[in-house]
Design a protein around this motif. Structure first.
Motif, PDB file in Angstrom:
ATOM      1  N   ALA A 196       0.798  -1.173   0.263  1.00  0.00           N
ATOM      2  CA  ALA A 196       0.003   0.082   0.230  1.00  0.00           C
ATOM      3  C   ALA A 196       0.750   1.249  -0.061  1.00  0.00           C
ATOM      4  O   ALA A 196       0.388   2.097  -0.500  1.00  0.00           O
ATOM      5  CB  ALA A 196      -1.000  -0.116   1.225  1.00  0.00           C
ATOM      6  N   SER A 197       2.114   1.165   0.727  1.00  0.00           N
ATOM      7  CA  SER A 197       2.677   2.236   0.772  1.00  0.00           C
ATOM      8  C   SER A 197       3.779   2.653  -0.629  1.00  0.00           C
ATOM      9  O   SER A 197       3.830   3.893  -0.867  1.00  0.00           O
ATOM     10  CB  SER A 197       3.900   1.993   1.787  1.00  0.00           C
ATOM     11  OG  SER A 197       5.036   1.120   1.324  1.00  0.00           O
ATOM     12  N   MET A 198       3.731   1.664  -1.344  1.00  0.00           N
ATOM     13  CA  MET A 198       4.191   1.744  -2.774  1.00  0.00           C
ATOM     14  C   MET A 198       3.486   1.952  -3.904  1.00  0.00           C
ATOM     15  O   MET A 198       3.653   2.742  -4.954  1.00  0.00           O
ATOM     16  CB  MET A 198       4.933   0.388  -3.152  1.00  0.00           C
ATOM     17  CG  MET A 198       6.104  -0.043  -2.209  1.00  0.00           C
ATOM     18  SD  MET A 198       6.561  -1.798  -2.389  1.00  0.00           S
ATOM     19  CE  MET A 198       7.580  -1.664  -4.018  1.00  0.00           C
ATOM     20  N   LEU A 199       1.926   2.025  -3.705  1.00  0.00           N
ATOM     21  CA  LEU A 199       1.159   2.287  -4.903  1.00  0.00           C
ATOM     22  C   LEU A 199       0.238   3.578  -4.506  1.00  0.00           C
ATOM     23  O   LEU A 199       0.000   3.724  -3.477  1.00  0.00           O
ATOM     24  CB  LEU A 199       0.168   0.910  -5.040  1.00  0.00           C
ATOM     25  CG  LEU A 199       0.804  -0.206  -5.369  1.00  0.00           C
ATOM     26  CD1 LEU A 199      -0.245  -1.606  -5.279  1.00  0.00           C
ATOM     27  CD2 LEU A 199       1.453  -0.215  -6.739  1.00  0.00           C
ATOM     28  N   ASP A 200       0.095   4.393  -5.431  1.00  0.00           N
ATOM     29  CA  ASP A 200      -0.642   5.476  -5.392  1.00  0.00           C
ATOM     30  C   ASP A 200      -1.911   5.107  -5.168  1.00  0.00           C
ATOM     31  O   ASP A 200      -2.638   3.979  -5.439  1.00  0.00           O
ATOM     32  CB  ASP A 200      -0.451   6.483  -6.444  1.00  0.00           C
ATOM     33  CG  ASP A 200      -0.739   6.032  -7.665  1.00  0.00           C
ATOM     34  OD1 ASP A 200      -1.892   5.394  -8.038  1.00  0.00           O
ATOM     35  OD2 ASP A 200      -0.194   6.060  -8.842  1.00  0.00           O
ATOM     36  N   PRO A 201      -2.899   6.300  -4.749  1.00  0.00           N
ATOM     37  CA  PRO A 201      -4.398   6.050  -4.577  1.00  0.00           C
ATOM     38  C   PRO A 201      -5.110   5.443  -5.878  1.00  0.00           C
ATOM     39  O   PRO A 201      -6.422   5.186  -5.883  1.00  0.00           O
ATOM     40  CB  PRO A 201      -4.973   7.227  -4.015  1.00  0.00           C
ATOM     41  CG  PRO A 201      -3.725   7.863  -3.494  1.00  0.00           C
ATOM     42  CD  PRO A 201      -2.481   7.651  -4.357  1.00  0.00           C
ATOM     43  N   ALA A 202      -4.599   5.440  -7.143  1.00  0.00           N
ATOM     44  CA  ALA A 202      -5.122   5.156  -8.400  1.00  0.00           C
ATOM     45  C   ALA A 202      -5.592   3.465  -8.240  1.00  0.00           C
ATOM     46  O   ALA A 202      -6.493   3.056  -8.970  1.00  0.00           O
ATOM     47  CB  ALA A 202      -4.425   5.549  -9.483  1.00  0.00           C
ATOM     48  N   TYR A 203      -4.793   2.972  -7.126  1.00  0.00           N
ATOM     49  CA  TYR A 203      -5.165   1.505  -6.931  1.00  0.00           C
ATOM     50  C   TYR A 203      -6.045   1.453  -5.786  1.00  0.00           C
ATOM     51  O   TYR A 203      -5.884   1.805  -4.743  1.00  0.00           O
ATOM     52  CB  TYR A 203      -3.690   0.853  -6.626  1.00  0.00           C
ATOM     53  CG  TYR A 203      -2.735   0.524  -7.688  1.00  0.00           C
ATOM     54  CD1 TYR A 203      -2.760  -0.779  -8.316  1.00  0.00           C
ATOM     55  CD2 TYR A 203      -2.232   1.545  -8.107  1.00  0.00           C
ATOM     56  CE1 TYR A 203      -1.807  -0.860  -9.478  1.00  0.00           C
ATOM     57  CE2 TYR A 203      -1.104   1.347  -9.304  1.00  0.00           C
ATOM     58  CZ  TYR A 203      -1.239   0.073  -9.860  1.00  0.00           C
ATOM     59  OH  TYR A 203      -0.099  -0.173 -10.551  1.00  0.00           O
ATOM     60  N   ASP A 204      -7.296   0.929  -6.338  1.00  0.00           N
ATOM     61  CA  ASP A 204      -8.354   0.835  -5.511  1.00  0.00           C
ATOM     62  C   ASP A 204      -7.978  -0.643  -4.316  1.00  0.00           C
ATOM     63  O   ASP A 204      -7.395  -1.547  -4.948  1.00  0.00           O
ATOM     64  CB  ASP A 204      -9.751   0.350  -6.127  1.00  0.00           C
ATOM     65  CG  ASP A 204     -10.049   1.851  -6.736  1.00  0.00           C
ATOM     66  OD1 ASP A 204      -9.701   2.780  -6.324  1.00  0.00           O
ATOM     67  OD2 ASP A 204     -10.600   1.439  -7.887  1.00  0.00           O
ATOM     68  N   ILE A 205      -8.345  -0.263  -3.275  1.00  0.00           N
ATOM     69  CA  ILE A 205      -8.158  -1.597  -2.148  1.00  0.00           C
ATOM     70  C   ILE A 205      -9.430  -2.216  -1.794  1.00  0.00           C
ATOM     71  O   ILE A 205     -10.068  -1.696  -1.336  1.00  0.00           O
ATOM     72  CB  ILE A 205      -7.344  -1.029  -1.017  1.00  0.00           C
ATOM     73  CG1 ILE A 205      -5.782  -0.387  -1.428  1.00  0.00           C
ATOM     74  CG2 ILE A 205      -6.959  -2.221  -0.125  1.00  0.00           C
ATOM     75  CD1 ILE A 205      -4.901   0.284  -0.229  1.00  0.00           C
ATOM     76  N   GLU A 206      -9.402  -3.474  -1.995  1.00  0.00           N
ATOM     77  CA  GLU A 206     -10.465  -4.247  -1.427  1.00  0.00           C
ATOM     78  C   GLU A 206      -9.926  -5.501  -0.754  1.00  0.00           C
ATOM     79  O   GLU A 206      -9.013  -6.111  -1.315  1.00  0.00           O
ATOM     80  CB  GLU A 206     -11.409  -4.964  -2.674  1.00  0.00           C
ATOM     81  CG  GLU A 206     -12.217  -3.698  -3.567  1.00  0.00           C
ATOM     82  CD  GLU A 206     -13.182  -3.164  -2.698  1.00  0.00           C
ATOM     83  OE1 GLU A 206     -14.071  -3.837  -2.059  1.00  0.00           O
ATOM     84  OE2 GLU A 206     -13.580  -1.891  -2.786  1.00  0.00           O
ATOM     85  N   VAL A 207     -10.757  -5.752   0.467  1.00  0.00           N
ATOM     86  CA  VAL A 207     -10.347  -6.826   1.266  1.00  0.00           C
ATOM     87  C   VAL A 207     -11.606  -7.971   1.371  1.00  0.00           C
ATOM     88  O   VAL A 207     -12.641  -7.570   1.675  1.00  0.00           O
ATOM     89  CB  VAL A 207     -10.042  -6.460   2.804  1.00  0.00           C
ATOM     90  CG1 VAL A 207      -9.706  -7.552   3.587  1.00  0.00           C
ATOM     91  CG2 VAL A 207      -8.943  -5.351   3.000  1.00  0.00           C
ATOM     92  N   LEU A 208     -11.115  -9.027   0.893  1.00  0.00           N
ATOM     93  CA  LEU A 208     -12.216 -10.085   0.614  1.00  0.00           C
ATOM     94  C   LEU A 208     -12.060 -11.350   1.760  1.00  0.00           C
ATOM     95  O   LEU A 208     -10.792 -11.505   1.915  1.00  0.00           O
ATOM     96  CB  LEU A 208     -12.330 -10.590  -0.500  1.00  0.00           C
ATOM     97  CG  LEU A 208     -13.350 -11.798  -1.132  1.00  0.00           C
ATOM     98  CD1 LEU A 208     -13.884 -11.568  -2.336  1.00  0.00           C
ATOM     99  CD2 LEU A 208     -12.925 -13.171  -0.644  1.00  0.00           C
ATOM    100  N   GLU A 209     -12.938 -11.716   2.246  1.00  0.00           N
ATOM    101  CA  GLU A 209     -12.785 -12.720   3.400  1.00  0.00           C
ATOM    102  C   GLU A 209     -14.106 -13.789   3.622  1.00  0.00           C
ATOM    103  O   GLU A 209     -14.963 -13.442   3.194  1.00  0.00           O
ATOM    104  CB  GLU A 209     -12.330 -12.430   5.111  1.00  0.00           C
ATOM    105  CG  GLU A 209     -13.580 -11.529   5.292  1.00  0.00           C
ATOM    106  CD  GLU A 209     -14.425 -11.902   6.402  1.00  0.00           C
ATOM    107  OE1 GLU A 209     -14.546 -13.285   6.604  1.00  0.00           O
ATOM    108  OE2 GLU A 209     -15.222 -11.176   6.977  1.00  0.00           O
TER     109      GLU A 209
END
Length: 270
Positions: free
Chosen positions: A144-157
């Motif tokens: 997350a620290s390496m990618l800019d906010p253009a990368y959407d983050i989703e957590v699936l469980e």
């Protein structure tokens, strides 16, 4: 190391007892269950499938008295429910017994109670005691620290049909790791569920998706999705043994530690 187990008759409790039985330097000092359990008075080793004469279990009986169950222990391992965990922490403080907590779903008041207890006894509290998951947490924060906010983050469980909290504590921990990597507070950017006309996804949002069914032990995926690619970091647990192993390892690690709130990062040196 004398270890007591809270929720000793449950699936996780039985696995913890079996793990104690096969861990060098660990013995079972107490087995705690709720007052309504029909297994009170039974031999904990027998209930866990280890037998009544194992050298590390010493014929410990399952009891409902918290003080009696944990008073003679060096540490208590607790994978129960929030209200019970808070009560067990109160008694652990009275008895001077360290704690390993795997309970999730605590509300802010209950969380504050655990933090207060950690001022007086050493407590290791982790949403997930799996070594693999804790490596994943470190990788998610770094990614997350390496990618800019253009990368959407989703957590699936996904977890078994019996799990009572959602999203899972591990999913939330993964979300917090991603938020830490972006240097934001998770509560400011999370979306725990989506229903109806939600509109376009805001930039910087960290979303969660929850699945429940069958006997799935635990599946967690963190997705970093951009216009032209998607990066996924995955972990799947095939047995609760990985959690039991991490919990007993953590109890042994707590020996001699000063009061404070610790995590698996401390145990693993991450």
């Amino acid at each position: 190391m004398k270890i007591a187990v809270a929720g000793a008759a449950g699936r996780m409790g039985q696995m913890l007892i079996r793990e104690i039985a096969r861990t060098e330097g660990a013995t079972l000092a107490g087995a705690l269950e709720g007052s309504g359990s029909d297994l009170l008075g039974r031999d904990a080793g027998e209930v866990a499938g280890v037998g009544t004469s194992h050298r590390s279990l010493k014929g410990v009986k399952i009891v409902a008295d918290v003080g009696a169950a944990i008073g003679g222990a060096d540490a208590v391992i607790d994978f129960t429910v929030p209200a019970a965990t808070v009560e067990h922490a109160r008694v652990a403080v009275e008895k001077g017994v360290s704690m390993v907590i795997g309970t999730t779903g605590l509300d802010p008041q209950q969380t504050a109670a655990i933090h207060e207890a950690a001022r007086k006894i050493p407590i290791l509290w982790a949403a997930n005691m799996s070594i693999g998951i804790n490596i994943l947490l470190a990788l998610v924060e770094k990614t997350a620290s390496m990618l800019d906010p253009a990368y959407d983050i989703e957590v699936l469980e996904m977890h078994h049909r019996h799990k009572i909290d959602a999203p899972s504590g591990t999913a939330l921990a993964l979300g917090r790791a991603a938020a830490a990597g972006r240097q934001v507070k998770l509560e400011d950017v999370w979306r725990k569920s989506r229903d109806g006309h939600t509109g376009a996804r805001p930039s910087g949002e960290i979303g969660f998706a929850t699945l429940r069914g069958g006997e799935e032990v635990g599946v967690h995926t963190v997705m970093f999705a951009a216009a032209g690619e998607r990066l996924e970091l995955n972990h799947r647990a095939f047995s609760r043994e990985t959690y039991a192993s991490g919990a007993v390892r953590s109890a042994l690690w707590l020996r001699g530690k000063s009061p404070g709130l610790y995590g698996m990062k401390d145990v693993l040196g991450l």
